[in-house]
Design a protein around this motif. Structure first.
Motif, PDB file in Angstrom:
ATOM      1  N   VAL A 133       0.867  -1.178   0.000  1.00 52.80           N
ATOM      2  CA  VAL A 133       0.000   0.000   0.000  1.00 52.80           C
ATOM      3  C   VAL A 133       0.905   1.230   0.000  1.00 52.80           C
ATOM      4  N   ASP A 134       0.863   2.011  -1.071  1.00 54.25           N
ATOM      5  CA  ASP A 134       1.723   3.185  -1.206  1.00 54.25           C
ATOM      6  C   ASP A 134       1.181   4.354  -0.396  1.00 54.25           C
ATOM      7  N   LEU A 135       1.959   5.442  -0.374  1.00 57.48           N
ATOM      8  CA  LEU A 135       1.546   6.642   0.341  1.00 57.48           C
ATOM      9  C   LEU A 135       0.245   7.221  -0.185  1.00 57.48           C
ATOM     10  N   ASP A 136      -0.001   7.056  -1.501  1.00 55.59           N
ATOM     11  CA  ASP A 136      -1.236   7.568  -2.093  1.00 55.59           C
ATOM     12  C   ASP A 136      -2.371   6.567  -2.034  1.00 55.59           C
ATOM     13  N   GLY A 137      -2.164   5.461  -1.304  1.00 50.82           N
ATOM     14  CA  GLY A 137      -3.216   4.467  -1.130  1.00 50.82           C
ATOM     15  C   GLY A 137      -3.320   3.446  -2.236  1.00 50.82           C
ATOM     16  N   LEU A 138      -2.395   3.458  -3.206  1.00 53.21           N
ATOM     17  CA  LEU A 138      -2.443   2.494  -4.306  1.00 53.21           C
ATOM     18  C   LEU A 138      -2.098   1.106  -3.789  1.00 53.21           C
ATOM     19  N   VAL A 139      -3.006   0.157  -4.002  1.00 59.57           N
ATOM     20  CA  VAL A 139      -2.824  -1.210  -3.516  1.00 59.57           C
ATOM     21  C   VAL A 139      -2.368  -2.090  -4.672  1.00 59.57           C
ATOM     22  N   THR A 140      -1.225  -2.748  -4.499  1.00 57.88           N
ATOM     23  CA  THR A 140      -0.660  -3.604  -5.537  1.00 57.88           C
ATOM     24  C   THR A 140      -0.421  -4.993  -4.980  1.00 57.88           C
ATOM     25  N   ALA A 141      -0.898  -6.010  -5.707  1.00 57.51           N
ATOM     26  CA  ALA A 141      -0.693  -7.407  -5.323  1.00 57.51           C
ATOM     27  C   ALA A 141       0.411  -8.007  -6.185  1.00 57.51           C
ATOM     28  N   THR A 142       1.322  -8.764  -5.546  1.00 60.80           N
ATOM     29  CA  THR A 142       2.419  -9.422  -6.250  1.00 60.80           C
ATOM     30  C   THR A 142       2.262 -10.929  -6.103  1.00 60.80           C
ATOM     31  N   PHE A 143       2.464 -11.646  -7.220  1.00 57.83           N
ATOM     32  CA  PHE A 143       2.230 -13.087  -7.243  1.00 57.83           C
ATOM     33  C   PHE A 143       3.536 -13.854  -7.435  1.00 57.83           C
ATOM     34  N   ALA A 144       3.460 -15.175  -7.238  1.00 57.26           N
ATOM     35  CA  ALA A 144       4.652 -16.017  -7.265  1.00 57.26           C
ATOM     36  C   ALA A 144       5.332 -16.026  -8.631  1.00 57.26           C
ATOM     37  N   ASN A 145       4.596 -15.771  -9.698  1.00 53.26           N
ATOM     38  CA  ASN A 145       5.184 -15.751 -11.040  1.00 53.26           C
ATOM     39  C   ASN A 145       5.791 -14.399 -11.399  1.00 53.26           C
ATOM     40  N   GLY A 146       5.847 -13.475 -10.430  1.00 56.33           N
ATOM     41  CA  GLY A 146       6.429 -12.160 -10.675  1.00 56.33           C
ATOM     42  C   GLY A 146       5.465 -11.134 -11.216  1.00 56.33           C
ATOM     43  N   GLU A 147       4.219 -11.521 -11.428  1.00 56.15           N
ATOM     44  CA  GLU A 147       3.218 -10.602 -11.983  1.00 56.15           C
ATOM     45  C   GLU A 147       2.655  -9.699 -10.890  1.00 56.15           C
ATOM     46  N   ASP A 148       2.394  -8.439 -11.250  1.00 61.10           N
ATOM     47  CA  ASP A 148       1.769  -7.472 -10.344  1.00 61.10           C
ATOM     48  C   ASP A 148       0.362  -7.132 -10.835  1.00 61.10           C
ATOM     49  N   GLN A 149      -0.532  -6.887  -9.886  1.00 60.24           N
ATOM     50  CA  GLN A 149      -1.897  -6.482 -10.209  1.00 60.24           C
ATOM     51  C   GLN A 149      -2.307  -5.328  -9.311  1.00 60.24           C
ATOM     52  N   VAL A 150      -2.719  -4.195  -9.937  1.00 60.64           N
ATOM     53  CA  VAL A 150      -3.204  -3.047  -9.183  1.00 60.64           C
ATOM     54  C   VAL A 150      -4.665  -3.300  -8.824  1.00 60.64           C
ATOM     55  N   LEU A 151      -4.978  -3.248  -7.526  1.00 62.93           N
ATOM     56  CA  LEU A 151      -6.333  -3.544  -7.060  1.00 62.93           C
ATOM     57  C   LEU A 151      -7.190  -2.297  -6.915  1.00 62.93           C
ATOM     58  N   GLY A 152      -6.576  -1.123  -6.831  1.00 63.32           N
ATOM     59  CA  GLY A 152      -7.310   0.124  -6.654  1.00 63.32           C
ATOM     60  C   GLY A 152      -6.603   0.999  -5.635  1.00 63.32           C
ATOM     61  N   LYS A 153      -7.260   2.073  -5.227  1.00 68.07           N
ATOM     62  CA  LYS A 153      -6.721   2.950  -4.200  1.00 68.07           C
ATOM     63  C   LYS A 153      -7.662   2.972  -2.995  1.00 68.07           C
ATOM     64  N   VAL A 154      -7.077   3.030  -1.821  1.00 69.24           N
ATOM     65  CA  VAL A 154      -7.866   3.056  -0.587  1.00 69.24           C
ATOM     66  C   VAL A 154      -8.774   4.283  -0.594  1.00 69.24           C
ATOM     67  N   ALA A 155     -10.081   4.059  -0.424  1.00 72.49           N
ATOM     68  CA  ALA A 155     -11.058   5.155  -0.420  1.00 72.49           C
ATOM     69  C   ALA A 155     -10.986   5.917   0.898  1.00 72.49           C
ATOM     70  N   MET A 156     -10.978   7.248   0.786  1.00 70.94           N
ATOM     71  CA  MET A 156     -10.909   8.101   1.975  1.00 70.94           C
ATOM     72  C   MET A 156     -11.934   9.219   1.855  1.00 70.94           C
ATOM     73  N   ALA A 157     -12.241   9.850   2.987  1.00 71.46           N
ATOM     74  CA  ALA A 157     -13.253  10.912   3.005  1.00 71.46           C
ATOM     75  C   ALA A 157     -12.851  12.005   3.976  1.00 71.46           C
TER      76      ALA A 157
END
Length: 276
Positions: free
Chosen positions: A166-190
Motif C-alpha cells: 500500500v503506497d503513500l497515495d493508497g495504491l494497492v498492488t498485489a504481487t504473485f509467485a510468477n512475478g506478476e503485479d496487479q493493481v487492485l485500486g486505491k484506498v477510499a478516503m473521506a
C-alpha cells in the motif's frame, strides 16, 4: 436560588469528569479522538430590569465536541495496518442488506479466509477504481468497492499471492509467485466540511450527519486527505498528563459547588430556626 445555581455547577462538573474519564479510559484505543465538554453561563432578566442587580443563574452544557487532532504512531509488522497522516478517514461498509457506510481512523485491517479485508468491527474496507496510470476514475460512494485479495495471478490462477503493498497515495498492488503485479485500486478516503459534526458510534467509527456536511471522497495525497502509512497504527490523541490535570480541576469544581450548597443549606436552616 443559590441551590439551583450550585446544582447546575455540580451537574456541569459531573459531566466534565465523565468526558475526561472516557478520554482516559480510551488512551490506548486505536484511532480514538478525545472529546471536550463546553459550557456556557445562564443569565436571565426582564427587558425593563437593570442587569446590575441580577446575578447569574448557573451554567449549562453547550455541547461535547471531538478533537480531531493527530494521534501518535505505532509501528506494526502487518502491511494492512494503515495510519493516516492528515485529516482523512477510511471508508468502510457493513454487511447486507443495510450496507451501512461509516468512517474510521482505526486502520487495523486484516483479511478473511475469502480475501475480504475488514477492520476490527468486521466492516469491509473500500477501494476506489483506477486506470492504467493509477489515477482514480470514480470519486463516489457508489463507485467504491470492497477490498478483496485475489487468490491467484490474472494470467495464471495457480500463481499464489505472495505480497500486498500500500503506497503513500493508497495504491494497492498485489504481487504473485510468477512475478506478476496487479493493481487492485486505491484506498477510499473521506473528509467533511465540519469534522466535529460527525456522529460517533464507537470503536473509532463515525457516521455523517447534517452538521458534518456531505463527504468528499478521494484517495490519499489529494487535498486534506493526507497520506497513508502502511505497517503503522495511529494511537489515540489523549494526553494522560493533560487529562489528569483537567480531572483534578473538575473534581475541585465539584467540591466547591457542593460546599456552596452546604453553605446555602446552613443559612436556610439558620433562618428557619430564628426566634423572634
Amino acid at each position: 436560588m443559590s441551590f439551583y445555581t450550585s446544582l447546575s455547577g455540580l451537574k456541569g462538573a459531573q459531566t466534565d469528569m465523565s468526558v475526561i474519564s472516557n478520554n482516559i479510559a480510551n488512551a490506548n484505543s486505536i484511532g480514538f479522538k478525545r472529546s471536550k465538554a463546553q459550557f456556557g453561563d445562564i443569565f436571565a432578566s426582564s427587558p425593563t430590569q437593570s442587569t446590575k442587580t441580577v446575578a447569574g443563574q448557573g451554567q449549562r452544557l453547550i455541547g461535547i465536541t471531538q478533537q480531531f487532532t493527530q494521534g501518535s504512531y505505532e509501528t506494526s509488522e502487518k502491511t494492512l495496518d494503515l495510519a493516516i497522516v492528515g485529516e482523512g478517514l477510511f471508508i468502510v461498509k457493513g454487511e447486507p442488506p443495510r450496507n451501512q457506510v461509516t468512517y474510521t481512523r482505526n486502520g487495523a485491517f486484516s483479511p478473511l479466509p475469502d480475501g475480504t479485508v475488514i477492520d476490527s468491527t468486521g466492516q469491509k474496507l473500500q477501494l476506489l477504481p483506477v486506470d492504467a496510470a493509477g489515477n482514480v476514475t470514480d470519486r463516489t460512494l457508489a463507485g467504491a468497492y470492497d477490498f478483496v485479495l485475489p487468490d491467484g495471478a490474472p494470467s495464471d490462477p495457480t500463481a499464489s499471492l505472495i505480497n500486498v503493498s500500500v503506497d503513500l497515495d493508497g495504491l494497492v498492488t498485489a504481487t504473485f509467485a510468477n512475478g506478476e503485479d496487479q493493481v487492485l485500486g486505491k484506498v477510499a478516503m473521506a473528509t467533511f466540511p465540519a469534522m466535529e459534526g460527525l456522529r460517533p458510534i464507537g470503536d473509532a467509527h463515525w457516521q455523517s450527519t447534517g452538521e458534518s456536511g456531505p463527504p468528499t471522497i478521494d484517495a490519499a495525497t489529494n487535498g486534506p486527505m493526507g497520506t497513508i502509512r502502511s505497517g503503522t497504527l495511529e494511537r489515540s490523541n489523549v494526553d494522560i498528563t493533560e487529562e489528569l490535570v483537567m480531572l483534578i480541576a473538575a473534581q475541585r469544581n465539584f467540591q466547591a459547588n457542593a460546599k456552596a450548597i452546604e453553605g446555602a443549606s446552613t443559612l436556610t436552616q439558620t433562618v428557619i430556626n430564628m426566634r423572634t
